[in-house]
Design a protein around this motif. Structure first.
Motif, short mmCIF file in Angstrom:
data_model
loop_
_atom_site.label_atom_id
_atom_site.label_comp_id
_atom_site.label_asym_id
_atom_site.label_seq_id
_atom_site.Cartn_x
_atom_site.Cartn_y
_atom_site.Cartn_z
N ASN A 1 0.81 -1.36 -0.01
CA ASN A 1 0.04 0.14 0.03
C ASN A 1 0.89 1.09 0.04
O ASN A 1 0.56 2.21 -0.70
CB ASN A 1 -0.98 -0.06 1.40
N MET A 2 1.82 1.44 0.87
CA MET A 2 2.86 2.22 0.76
C MET A 2 3.45 2.50 -0.42
O MET A 2 3.73 3.65 -1.09
CB MET A 2 3.78 2.24 2.05
N LEU B 1 2.52 1.84 -3.43
CA LEU B 1 1.30 2.06 -4.54
C LEU B 1 0.70 3.49 -4.28
O LEU B 1 -0.04 3.95 -4.96
CB LEU B 1 0.32 1.25 -4.49
N SER B 2 1.18 4.04 -2.89
CA SER B 2 0.56 5.42 -2.64
C SER B 2 1.25 6.63 -3.49
O SER B 2 2.21 6.26 -4.18
CB SER B 2 0.81 5.62 -1.07
N ASP B 3 0.64 7.78 -3.39
CA ASP B 3 1.02 9.14 -4.19
C ASP B 3 2.35 9.29 -3.42
O ASP B 3 2.70 10.57 -3.93
CB ASP B 3 0.10 10.01 -4.34
N GLN B 4 2.71 9.00 -2.30
CA GLN B 4 3.88 9.73 -1.45
C GLN B 4 5.15 9.57 -2.18
O GLN B 4 5.56 8.41 -2.69
CB GLN B 4 4.03 8.98 -0.22
N CYS C 1 8.53 6.89 1.22
CA CYS C 1 8.00 6.46 2.26
C CYS C 1 8.83 5.53 2.90
O CYS C 1 9.90 5.17 2.29
CB CYS C 1 6.77 5.37 1.56
N LEU D 1 2.49 5.53 10.37
CA LEU D 1 2.15 6.26 9.00
C LEU D 1 1.87 7.90 9.29
O LEU D 1 2.23 8.48 8.16
CB LEU D 1 0.92 5.57 8.61
#
Length: 157
Positions: free
Chosen positions: A61-62, A64-67, A70, A113
């Motif tokens: 999830n991290m 695939l995130s927009d961040q 990470c 997070l």
């Protein structure tokens, strides 16, 4: 490729292996003792496989995130914590091992997070890897599938 392996026959220490395959391969060895508190698992009978699967899903999830950056936690101990810093480029993700005294055993996923960017991270070593996102996700999917394989108990006669 980035993979997570669980030593089911070991204890709760030195039973989590983070393997990075790149130009130079490396294995980080960690403990799973922190995972129950991290994910707020109250059932003491929860299998380590389940906790490691939660960690892999968190990492995915991290990633695939927009961040743009990470931190993938892999070890939280009494004195500090370790993570893989992922800096996302257009085609490759740069991976650096980092550590901090700001996050220790008992830190929850929610807190991590929320504060991962605010923490003072120190470079663990001069090692770094550049891997394609697809390669990382393939390795994590392989790791999840591996957790589903049946365990063969050790037998001594």
């Amino acid at each position: 490729m980035l993979r997570i392996l669980l030593d089911e026959h070991g204890g709760c220490t030195n039973d989590l292996f983070i393997k990075i395959d790149g130009t130079i391969s490396h294995v980080f060895i960690a403990d799973t003792t922190w995972l129950g508190d991290f994910f707020k698992i109250e059932d003491e009978n929860t299998e380590k496989k389940t906790e490691v699967a939660l960690l892999i899903h968190l990492w995915k999830n991290m990633l695939l995130s927009d961040q743009p950056t990470c931190y993938l936690p892999f070890d939280l101990a009494d004195q500090g914590g370790s993570a893989l810093r992922i800096t996302k480029g257009k085609k490759l993700y740069q991976i650096n091992p980092v550590w901090t005294n700001d996050l220790t055993d008992g830190t929850s996923e929610t807190y991590f997070l929320k504060h991962q960017i605010d923490v003072v991270w120190k470079v663990h070593s001069e090692r770094e890897w550049q891997l394609a996102p697809a390669s990382i996700l393939t390795g994590l999917n392989w790791s999840l599938a591996r957790l589903d394989l049946p365990s063969i108990p050790l037998k001594y006669e």
